[in-house]
Every structure is written in C-alpha cells, then in structure tokens.
Design an enzyme around this catalytic site. Structure first.
Site, PDB file in Angstrom:
ATOM      1  N   GLY A  68       0.754  -1.190   0.012  1.00 36.39           N
ATOM      2  CA  GLY A  68      -0.110   0.134  -0.010  1.00 36.39           C
ATOM      3  C   GLY A  68       0.932   1.183   0.076  1.00 36.39           C
ATOM      4  N   THR A  69       1.934   1.036   0.767  1.00 40.52           N
ATOM      5  CA  THR A  69       2.929   2.257   0.798  1.00 40.52           C
ATOM      6  C   THR A  69       3.572   2.717  -0.479  1.00 40.52           C
ATOM      7  OG1 THR A  69       3.493   1.595   3.046  1.00 40.52           O
ATOM      8  CG2 THR A  69       5.087   2.895   1.802  1.00 40.52           C
ATOM      9  N   GLN A 166      -7.514   0.933   4.233  1.00 41.03           N
ATOM     10  CA  GLN A 166      -8.218   0.432   5.212  1.00 41.03           C
ATOM     11  C   GLN A 166      -9.730  -0.026   4.890  1.00 41.03           C
ATOM     12  OE1 GLN A 166      -7.533  -0.283   8.396  1.00 41.03           O
ATOM     13  NE2 GLN A 166      -5.284   0.194   8.107  1.00 41.03           N
ATOM     14  N   CYS A 311       2.959   1.892  12.430  1.00 40.60           N
ATOM     15  CA  CYS A 311       4.462   2.851  11.983  1.00 40.60           C
ATOM     16  C   CYS A 311       4.938   3.384  13.225  1.00 40.60           C
ATOM     17  CB  CYS A 311       4.145   3.608  10.839  1.00 40.60           C
ATOM     18  SG  CYS A 311       3.696   2.747   9.407  1.00 40.60           S
TER      19      CYS A 311
HETATM   20  N1  PLP Z   1      -2.282   3.538   4.239  1.00 35.56           N
HETATM   21  C1  PLP Z   1      -3.146   3.436   5.283  1.00 35.56           C
HETATM   22  C2  PLP Z   1      -4.265   4.233   5.692  1.00 35.56           C
HETATM   23  C3  PLP Z   1      -2.683   2.103   6.044  1.00 35.56           C
HETATM   24  O1  PLP Z   1      -3.466   2.045   7.294  1.00 35.56           O
HETATM   25  C4  PLP Z   1      -1.566   1.530   5.750  1.00 35.56           C
HETATM   26  C5  PLP Z   1      -1.024   0.594   6.679  1.00 35.56           C
HETATM   27  O2  PLP Z   1      -0.856   0.482   7.853  1.00 35.56           O
HETATM   28  C6  PLP Z   1      -0.737   2.025   4.662  1.00 35.56           C
HETATM   29  C7  PLP Z   1      -1.239   3.045   3.743  1.00 35.56           C
HETATM   30  C8  PLP Z   1       0.529   1.079   4.100  1.00 35.56           C
HETATM   31  O3  PLP Z   1       0.240  -0.088   3.438  1.00 35.56           O
HETATM   32  P1  PLP Z   1       1.178  -1.068   3.512  1.00 35.56           P
HETATM   33  O4  PLP Z   1       1.515  -1.599   4.998  1.00 35.56           O
HETATM   34  O5  PLP Z   1       0.563  -2.134   2.642  1.00 35.56           O
HETATM   35  O6  PLP Z   1       2.593  -0.572   3.102  1.00 35.56           O
END
Ligand code: PLP
Length: 370
Positions: A68-69, A166, A311
């Site tokens: 997601g990042t 989410q 995080c």
């Molecule tokens: N965006 C939101 C709202 C999240 O909650 C998260 C993960 O905690 C991310 C982005 C990042 O996703 P990923 O863990 O797949 O990098």
C-alpha cells in the site's frame, strides 16, 4: 489463548489466498513469450480481471505494487510530477505513506481541516485548483470514514488520490462510481499476502513513472510481476467481498458490545471512534495511563492490540491523528486501538472485558512517563 485485535495493522492470510499462492508459486515470468510465460500471464490476467470487477475498475486500471505504501508513493509523486501546479491538498490525518510523500515533493501543502470526530468537514480549500488532492477513505487509527465522494466532486478538474488501504475488503468500492483518479489498496489488510498492493489508475490523467525499468504495469510499476501474489490477492478479495455485508453487521455488533462493556467497567474512558466509522474499529483513551503500558499489560493477558498507527508503535508519543482532531496530548498518550476482524468472536470480546479494568488501573498506577 491469544486474542488478535489488531486487524487494522494486518490480518492473518485467508486459506483461499494461501491455496492460490501455493498453487501458483512456480509461475514464471508472465512477460515471457514462450509457453510457461504465457501460462503465468494467463493466471495474472485472470487475477487482474477478477480484482477489477470486484473494485469497479477496468483490468487495465489495475497496477500491482509491492505494498500500500508503494501504491501511495507512486500515485502522489507521479500525479504531482504530471501537473504544472505546485500545490497539494491533503489532510493532517493521512498515513505517513501519503503525508510524508506529499511533504517530500516540496510542494506547497494545504491541509483540509478535521473535526472532533476525526472527519474532514470543510472542503473550501478545494475551490482553488491544485496538482492533486490526497485523502484517505477511512482512517487507520480512529476508523473515521471520510467524505471521499464529496471531495472528488468538489475537486473538479484536480486529480484525486484516495488511500483506500483500510477500506478495501471491508466496505464496498466502486472505482468508476467514485470518480477518483487513483486509489491505493493493500492485500494484507484483507487477508492477502503481506508485501503486495494495488494501485487503481485511470487512463488519464495518469501518474508519471517514479520507478524506471522494463515498462511493466503501463510503466507505472516496472519490474517482473509476482503472479502467485496476484492470484492470492484476487482470492482474498473475492472472499472478503462475498462475506462483506454479513461481516459489517457482525463486527459492528461485537465492536458496540466491546465499547459499551469497556465504558461500563472502566471510569473516564474517552472514545475516539465516531460515526461514520469502519465497523471493526474501536479507538479509545484511558487518560492517566500510557498507551505503551496498556499494550504491554494487554499482551501479558493474551490480548494483542496497538496504540494506533502500526508505524509509530514503540515510539512513546501522542498520535498526530488524535492531535489533529483536537485531543490533548495527555489524553492522546493513553490511546489504545482494538480492531476486530474475521476470527473475532464473542469470546474475544469477553476476554478483553475480563481484564480491561485491572489492566487500566495498573497502567494508571504506573502513571505517565513524564
Ligand atoms: N495507508 C493506510 C491508511 C494504512 O493503514 C497503511 C498500513 O498501515 C498503509 C497505507 C500502508 O500499507 P502497507 O502496509 O501495505 O505498506
């Protein structure tokens, strides 16, 4: 027995996803022209089509990413690079995958204000054009659902990136009906593999490439594709969407029982999760206690929860999301987030209610870390 109540951080992989993953673990490079490459390509195409259908997008709009990042980074940086404008509109409650990326562009940043319930409420900044607007669909800490449809409408010609990490697998998503330019999702939040994400990207305006390579995924996310993960994402998403209506009802019932039970058993609780919110989210504060002490004591009692953002755990400071919603530093430091999911049952709720009063009074006795 351990009770896992941190589904907003990640969730156990669904068996259907494990099965799809194992079945296709030997898939070779889907970019190759010979037989085994074509076979891998066919698995990839099927996964892409299924994901597109489940999210209201066209197959060509589905870009596989490594998280997601990464999807958030590619969208924000790429849309900014594609625009002649130097202004980005976002919110103070974004996940760092968006907020830190926005800051890294060096653009002028305008933040949409957030009310006491953690919802974006004043869209007037959208009256002036910008390179892009970036807004999450639901907040990872409080669960607050944001008015993304109104944001897309108010943004007019300005491209809109929606961080739906989410929401994917928890609430219905129709990318075309929403009208956003790009939308990020993450497989491990809905029972797919960790290290696998999605970026839905309209044909135009499309983000400019941030990564450079062999041109895969419309050049937006080059690199040899992970076919097994693509198949696992499709399997997980399909199951999540299939059970969604029932899960929304079931989880919100369990969450409401957890909230009222905690509020009855513990004095001076402040509930941060305000409607509209994700059905499985409960974020609250126990002022006078330190979030990290609460998490440690809960862990000792077999309850796995977190203070909020995955995080920032391990760092003893108030959450920026709560501060942005007007919560005091003192109250924000006593925050705990319980997020319910598919294996959560009445027994899980009972397990929390059996220990919460003792956990909070011990953490309050230990006091604040100064
Ligand atoms: N965006 C939101 C709202 C999240 O909650 C998260 C993960 O905690 C991310 C982005 C990042 O996703 P990923 O863990 O797949 O990098």
């Amino acid at each position: 027995m351990t009770h896992f109540l941190d589904h907003a951080a990640t969730m156990p992989m669904r068996q259907v996803a494990i099965d799809a993953w194992v079945t296709h673990a030997q898939a070779l490079n889907p970019g190759s022209q010979y037989g085994s490459g074509r076979q891998a390509r066919s698995v990839l195409d099927t996964a892409r089509e299924r994901i597109a259908e489940l999210l209201g997008a066209d197959p060509i709009e589905v870009i596989f990413t490594a998280s997601g990042t990464e999807a958030d980074n590619l969208a924000v940086t790429g849309l900014y690079a594609a625009s002649p404008l130097d202004r980005i509109i976002t919110t103070p409650i974004e996940h760092p995958a968006v907020l830190a990326t926005v800051r890294a562009t060096g653009a002028t940043v305008d933040l949409l204000p957030v009310d006491a319930g953690g919802h974006v409420h004043d869209l007037s900044l959208l009256d002036t054009p910008a390179a892009l607007v970036a807004c999450m669909w639901a907040n990872n800490e409080t669960g607050a659902i944001q008015p993304v449809a109104s944001i897309v409408e108010a943004a007019g010609e300005t491209p809109v990136h929606v961080d739906a990490v989410q929401v994917a697998g928890r609430l219905p998503i129709d990318f075309h009906a929403l009208g956003a330019t790009t939308l990020a999702a993450s497989a491990h939040k809905f029972g797919g593999p960790r290290g696998a994400g999605l970026l839905l990207t309209r044909r135009s305006p499309a983000p400019l490439p941030v990564l450079h390579g062999g041109g895969q995924e419309r050049g937006i996310r080059p690199g040899t594709l992970d076919v097994a993960s693509a198949a696992a994402i499709a399997a997980a998403l399909e199951e999540a969407v299939g059970e969604m209506d029932a899960e929304i009802l079931r989880l919100s019932g369990l969450r409401d029982r957890l909230r009222s039970g905690i509020c009855e058993l513990v004095p001076d609780v402040i509930v941060h999760t305000a409607e509209p919110a994700l059905p499985g989210h409960l974020h609250l504060s126990f002022p006078g206690a330190e979030g990290d002490s609460l998490i440690m004591l809960l862990d000792q009692a077999g309850i796995e929860a977190s203070t909020g953002s995955a995080c920032s755990s391990g760092v003893n400071r108030a959450s920026d999301v709560l501060l942005a919603a007007g919560v005091s530093d003192y109250v924000a430091r006593g925050a705990v987030r319980f997020t319910l999911g598919r294996e959560t049952t009445d027994e899980t709720v009972d397990a929390v209610l059996a220990v919460i009063a003792d956990v909070v009074s011990r953490a309050r006795l230990a006091g604040m870390a100064g």
